[in-house]
Design an enzyme around this catalytic site. Structure first.
Site, mmCIF file in Angstrom:
data_model
loop_
_atom_site.group_PDB
_atom_site.id
_atom_site.type_symbol
_atom_site.label_atom_id
_atom_site.label_comp_id
_atom_site.label_asym_id
_atom_site.label_seq_id
_atom_site.Cartn_x
_atom_site.Cartn_y
_atom_site.Cartn_z
ATOM 1 N N GLU B 49 0.420 -1.716 -0.053
ATOM 2 C CA GLU B 49 -0.270 0.494 0.628
ATOM 3 C C GLU B 49 0.977 0.697 -0.412
ATOM 4 O OE1 GLU B 49 -4.182 -1.771 2.989
ATOM 5 O OE2 GLU B 49 -2.358 -0.141 3.327
ATOM 6 N N ASP B 60 -6.222 9.619 9.587
ATOM 7 C CA ASP B 60 -5.131 9.481 10.433
ATOM 8 C C ASP B 60 -4.549 10.049 11.092
ATOM 9 O OD1 ASP B 60 -3.918 7.702 8.330
ATOM 10 O OD2 ASP B 60 -4.605 9.199 6.364
ATOM 11 N N TYR B 175 -11.260 -4.472 3.039
ATOM 12 C CA TYR B 175 -10.065 -3.870 3.631
ATOM 13 C C TYR B 175 -10.850 -3.569 4.924
ATOM 14 C CZ TYR B 175 -6.573 -1.295 5.916
ATOM 15 O OH TYR B 175 -5.580 -0.365 7.227
#
Lengths: 410, 263
Positions: B49, B60, B175
């Site tokens: 990734e 994040d 994911y």
């Protein structure tokens, strides 16, 4: 049928939260179910008379609405043209228009059983309004504020703390309003079950831009009624300052279908809308992009990286603008201009000297544009400017800009 | 069949779980970052990734935020990120590369031009954090049409009613974000994750990979055991942020990959 609904400017957003190509729901999957819940709850509240009855009650008894529509006689005389009215939203409890929206969102949070309220703030006005309403309803309140803004807006930080809010200085990125919004979103994604995110402007993922607009539209509704009472007709021009654009959207929205009304939004031109990007004029100096959940005009570089804005006014210091403004700009229903720091400071002093009103630096941008256009307009031209905040918070910034030493302890 | 599909077919045939590693392109600079990426397959990484730096990474935590800042300060851009993928492809034509980031740099580049350039650079899939299924027409549908996988995140807030919508236009793998939170946050309990992975697997034939909060070889193994593989990002990026050499970073990656492969 008095209005052609298919040609109305007041139908947006569509079911995907779009105003034309702008708006939308650009959020991570974790948040998506939350904003869908919020949308469902808001749709229910919107048509619930008891919700609006509670809003009206609080607006009247807690905020002090309706705010006056004031004929600024000396300003009118001084500029020698259009008849100038000021919509006095700086007289609201907490000193700005922000509380109109916060009340609506906190009532929604209560309906949804949320007990923890988070907010972002730049100059601190939205943070103070949120802390205020949370204190009134006994809700936990956490306000994210850029570390840089915490430093330059200490009085508002102390106000929020007095009101029981926890103020979290944000050091990520460059520590300004956009970083505060990032950190508020990070909090929300972590505390999904009990937390309500109270956004302070007409931006963010759908339904925020529409919902905040609807809560702020009280400004325009009152203006329409008050002008009808004072002059027996519609105003000819309505003007407001724009950072994210909530006070402007609130004033503009009820007039969108009144084709005779000129609508003007005033962005912060900082040191001038130039290649060095020392401004916050997203519409005049930016281009469409995606940030904080919506597509809108943004200050960005060639690579799509977001740029920091620059303005003397911390409340306008945001690299984006509400998506509905981007749409109104593109279809040409509203006109957007920019005003520099220097011009805003002149307007600040004129308002103090002629009307005895110390304005916030944000509406000074709108007033500076009034100063430009009013002299050339005829005496029967009715012009309304939204005086969306009072200037107590800005006196130190203004003193510094004017080269005056002010001893806060004196 | 993309390189991602081929890789998972190969892993399944060998009875192995996948190990997926994330690093930010250009962190701390282009050359060091390329050196790390080039070493990942030998360290046991099955899928790379590659983070696309962005000024406002809303999902994040501090580790990835700082990595993005370092990359941007070193002059990293979308174009250079694709150039890095292309440089990697010169010596490796099988290890899948998934570009992970936020939509604005792509939108700014232009979606059609981006898809052409990404294909030419040897990118196999995309994870774009701020494009939920509600915005599929933006990039997801055009990307699939161009032959790129569009990998979707499923989260603890994705309930059974919503899951089909999330899976509908997903390809390559799913994911699963094991916690509600940001990258690099506290780790999830394997006991909580197992039933969630089973729930998703019951609704799709795609491999389900689990990430967020995995920092050690032990966790990598435990998570891979109950899923089709583990993703580690922040723990690797932390070492890069501390200024460790590419060799030291890759040695740590190998321990994580070994963990997942033991499962």
């Amino acid at each position: 049928m008095p209005e052609d609904l298919f040609n109305s400017f007041m139908n947006g957003p569509d079911e995907n939260g779009r105003f034309g190509d702008f708006g939308g729901r650009f959020v991570s999957e974790t948040l998506m179910p939350l904003i869908l819940d919020l949308e469902a709850e808001y749709e229910k509240a919107k048509t619930d008379e008891s919700f609006w009855a509670e809003m009206d009650h609080l607006w009247k008894h807690y905020v002090g609405r309706p705010s006056p529509l004031y004929h600024a006689e000396r300003l009118t005389e001084h500029l020698g043209g259009a008849k100038i009215y000021l919509k006095r939203d700086e007289l609201n409890h907490t000193g700005a228009h922000k509380i109109n929206n916060v009340l609506g969102q906190i009532l929604l949070a209560r309906r949804m059983g949320k007990t923890r309220i988070i907010a972002e703030t730049g100059a601190g006005q939205h943070g103070v309004a949120t802390a205020t309403v949370c204190a009134k309803f006994g809700l936990e309140c956490i306000v994210y504020m850029g570390a840089h803004d915490v430093e330059r807006q200490m009085p508002n930080v102390f106000r929020m703390r007095l009101l029981g809010a926890k103020v979290v200085p944000v050091t990520s990125g460059r520590g300004t309003l956009k970083d505060a919004m990032n950190d508020a979103l990070r909090d929300w994604v972590t505390n999904v079950r009990d937390t309500f995110y109270c956004i302070g402007t007409v931006a963010g993922p759908h339904p925020y831009p529409a919902m905040v607009r609807d809560f702020q539209a009280i400004i325009g509704k009152e203006t329409k009624e008050q002008m009808a009472e004072a002059e027996g007709r519609l105003p000819d021009t309505v003007i407001a300052a724009i950072g994210g654009g909530s006070n402007a959207m609130g004033l503009f929205f009820p007039f969108l279908d009144d084709k005779s009304v000129n609508i003007i939004g005033v962005e912060a031109g900082g040191k001038g809308v130039n290649a060095k990007m020392e401004h916050c004029a997203s519409l005049t100096g930016g281009r469409p992009g995606v940030l904080h959940g919506n597509r809108t005009y943004l200050l960005q570089d060639d690579d799509g990286q977001i740029l920091e804005g620059f303005s003397i006014s911390a409340g306008l210091d945001y690299p984006g603008i509400g998506p509905e403004h981007s749409w109104l700009h593109e279809i040409g229903r509203a006109k957007y201009v920019s005003i520099t720091d220097v011009e805003a400071l002149e307007a600040f002093q004129l308002s103090c000297a002629l009307e005895g009103i110390i304005p916030a630096l944000e509406p000074c941008h709108a007033l500076a544009h009034v100063m430009k256009i009013a002299p050339a307009l005829p005496a029967d031209h009715l012009l309304v400017m939204n005086m969306c905040g009072r200037g107590d918070k800005d006196i130190f910034t203004v003193a510094k800009a004017l080269g005056v030493e002010v001893d806060a302890g004196g | 069949m993309t390189r991602i599909d081929a890789k998972f077919a190969e892993l399944t045939a060998a009875g192995k779980k996948a190990f997926v590693a994330y690093i930010m392109a250009g962190d701390p600079d282009y050359d060091t970052s390329l050196q790390v990426v080039r070493g990942l397959p030998d360290a046991g990484v099955d899928v790379i990734e590659l983070g696309l730096p962005f000024t406002d990474p809303m999902a994040d935590g501090p580790t990835i935020q700082l990595a993005g800042q370092r990359a941007l300060e070193s002059g990293m851009t979308l174009k250079k990120t694709l150039a890095m993928a292309k440089a990697f492809r010169e010596a490796d034509d099988t290890t899948p590369i998934v570009l992970m980031g936020y939509y604005n740099p792509i939108y700014s580049h232009g979606v059609a031009a981006f898809l052409d350039d990404a294909k030419a650079a040897g990118i196999d899939g995309l994870i774009i954090v701020d494009l939920p299924p509600e915005e599929d027409s933006e990039l997801c549908i055009p990307a699939q049409a161009a032959g790129l996988n569009f990998i979707r995140l499923a989260t603890p807030t994705t309930d059974d009613k919503r899951l089909p919508k999330v899976l509908q236009n997903t390809s390559g793998f799913v994911y699963y974000v094991s916690i509600t939170g940001i990258t690099g946050a506290a780790e999830a309990e394997a006991g909580d994750v197992g039933p969630e992975v089973a729930r998703i697997k019951a609704a799709t034939d795609l491999p389900v990979i689990v990430g967020f909060g995995i920092k050690t070889p032990e966790r990598s193994e435990a998570i891979a055991k109950i899923s089709d593989g583990a993703v580690v990002g922040s723990a690797i990026v932390d070492l890069i942020g501390q200024g460790q050499s590419a060799d030291d970073v890759l040695a740590f990656v190998r321990t994580l990959a070994d963990g997942a492969h033991r499962a």
